[in-house]
Design a protein around this motif. Structure first.
Motif, short mmCIF file in Angstrom:
data_model
loop_
_atom_site.label_atom_id
_atom_site.label_comp_id
_atom_site.label_asym_id
_atom_site.label_seq_id
_atom_site.Cartn_x
_atom_site.Cartn_y
_atom_site.Cartn_z
N TRP A 41 -7.76 -27.47 -13.53
CA TRP A 41 -8.84 -26.59 -13.11
C TRP A 41 -8.80 -26.49 -11.59
CZ3 TRP A 41 -14.24 -28.10 -11.53
CH2 TRP A 41 -15.09 -26.97 -11.43
N GLY A 129 -1.62 -19.49 -16.21
CA GLY A 129 -3.07 -19.63 -16.03
C GLY A 129 -3.74 -18.32 -15.72
N GLY A 130 -4.99 -18.44 -15.28
CA GLY A 130 -5.74 -17.24 -14.94
C GLY A 130 -7.04 -17.60 -14.25
N ASP A 131 -7.76 -16.57 -13.86
CA ASP A 131 -9.04 -16.80 -13.19
C ASP A 131 -10.09 -17.23 -14.21
OD1 ASP A 131 -8.09 -16.06 -10.69
OD2 ASP A 131 -8.34 -13.93 -11.15
N ALA A 132 -11.04 -18.03 -13.74
CA ALA A 132 -12.17 -18.44 -14.58
C ALA A 132 -13.46 -18.05 -13.86
CB ALA A 132 -12.10 -19.95 -14.84
N THR A 133 -14.58 -18.37 -14.48
CA THR A 133 -15.87 -17.97 -13.89
C THR A 133 -16.14 -18.74 -12.59
OG1 THR A 133 -16.88 -19.62 -15.31
CG2 THR A 133 -16.94 -17.33 -16.07
N THR A 136 -13.27 -19.80 -9.96
CA THR A 136 -12.41 -20.96 -10.24
C THR A 136 -11.20 -20.48 -11.05
OG1 THR A 136 -13.57 -21.47 -12.28
CG2 THR A 136 -14.38 -22.54 -10.27
N SER A 137 -10.35 -21.40 -11.37
CA SER A 137 -9.18 -21.02 -12.16
C SER A 137 -8.81 -22.16 -13.11
CB SER A 137 -7.99 -20.72 -11.24
OG SER A 137 -7.61 -21.91 -10.57
N TRP A 138 -8.03 -21.83 -14.07
CA TRP A 138 -7.46 -22.85 -14.95
C TRP A 138 -5.99 -22.53 -15.11
CZ3 TRP A 138 -4.77 -21.06 -19.05
CH2 TRP A 138 -5.00 -19.73 -19.41
N PHE A 139 -5.22 -23.53 -15.35
CA PHE A 139 -3.82 -23.27 -15.66
C PHE A 139 -3.16 -24.48 -16.34
CE2 PHE A 139 -2.57 -25.56 -11.86
CZ PHE A 139 -3.53 -25.22 -10.90
#
Lengths: 147, 169
Positions: A41, A129-133, A136-139
């Motif tokens: 994250w 991965g990709g963008d999160a709310t 933030t991001s996750w991958f």
């Protein structure tokens, strides 16, 4: 004499090349692939709200300042075999050893296929991965564990 | 009268024509006074030359004279057939030049490739993969970091799927 020598040298080097190619192909096909998978994250916050998240020092070429490891697993995949790895309740990864120096990584979100990637191990780690709310991001990071 | 016709008359005189050609020239001579005149001239010249040709005496016997010519021809043929030995440097150059050329080409190719795939940051590359219909994917590669990045974006709602998918928080 010179012609004979150059002809011999040419055949010799060609044989070496063929043998090296066959040996590398056989070696690549025969070995299991050991992989390290991380779910990470990325955030600009100093801390993670989840105390179980482990801060990682590795830097990624992304805009976020801090990275936290949500889950980490190591798997060994036999040639032509596939292993399903559950990274979170809704994120899993199916990894296949294509036995030619490449792996196939299938990322699933809520059981639905999100992305399938064919990845040559020699080119290093794979990050999907990709963008999160909340900016933030996750991958998921997949890298080979070399013996 | 052209050159071919004149040559034909000379051949007629020397009896070198085929029976058919011989007949044609005979018919031609019957109707062409110029041709007849030239033939007469050629006959005169031939007879004048044959009557006054200088006799050449060979210094040796006939067989020996011609065998000497034969030996001379054979000697010259051998000289022509003998391979010209190249200098050592030229022979070396023959092998060094292609090797050097190949090495230079490989170096130039590697330099071009290096410039293309190892920028300071991630470089966009065409990814080898499939994405679900709801998502778009952008693939980057960093040679320096030894990293390939596939960044996904939800086509409909910017982050809904990805954030829901892993429930990070």
């Amino acid at each position: 004499m010179t012609k004979q020598l150059s002809s011999f040298a040419g055949k010799f080097f060609l044989s070496i090349l063929v043998i090296a190619f066959l040996a590398s192909t056989v070696a690549a096909q025969a070995a299991d692939v050991k992989l390290d998978l991380q779910l990470i994250w990325g955030t600009n916050d100093a801390d993670s709200p989840n105390p179980q998240h482990k801060r990682i020092e590795q830097k990624f070429p992304f805009k976020w300042k801090n990275y936290f490891e949500v889950n980490r697993q190591q798997v060994s995949v036999a040639p032509k075999a596939m292993k399903a790895v559950i990274m979170s309740p809704h994120c899993s990864v199916n990894v296949s050893n294509l036995a030619d120096g490449r792996i196939e990584v299938k990322l699933l979100g809520k059981g639905k296929k999100v992305r399938t990637e064919i990845h040559p191990l020699a080119s290093g780690m794979l990050v999907i991965g990709g963008d999160a709310t909340n900016d933030t991001s996750w991958f998921v990071v997949v890298k080979e564990v070399k013996p | 009268m052209n050159n071919d016709q004149q040559l034909k008359l000379q051949s007629y005189l020397d009896d070198e024509l085929s029976p058919r050609e011989n007949r044609q020239v005979t018919e031609w001579l019957a109707v062409d006074s110029d041709a007849r005149a030239l033939l007469a001239e050629l006959k005169n010249t031939t007879s004048a030359l044959s009557g006054n040709e200088l006799e050449v005496k060979l210094p040796e016997g006939r067989d020996f004279y011609f065998s000497k010519i034969q030996r001379q021809l054979e000697r010259e043929a051998k000289v022509q057939a003998a391979p010209v030995r190249e200098p050592v440097l030229a022979r070396l150059w023959k092998y060094v030049l292609p090797l050097a050329g190949t090495a230079a080409a490989v170096i130039v190719f590697a330099m071009v490739l290096q410039k293309q795939i190892s920028p300071a940051t991630l470089a966009y590359v065409a990814g080898e993969g499939e994405t679900s219909e709801e998502m778009s994917a952008y693939t980057y590669h960093s040679q320096a970091d030894g990293m390939t990045v596939v960044w996904l974006a939800d086509n409909s709602a910017a982050t809904e799927v990805s954030s829901e998918a892993i429930e990070i928080q």
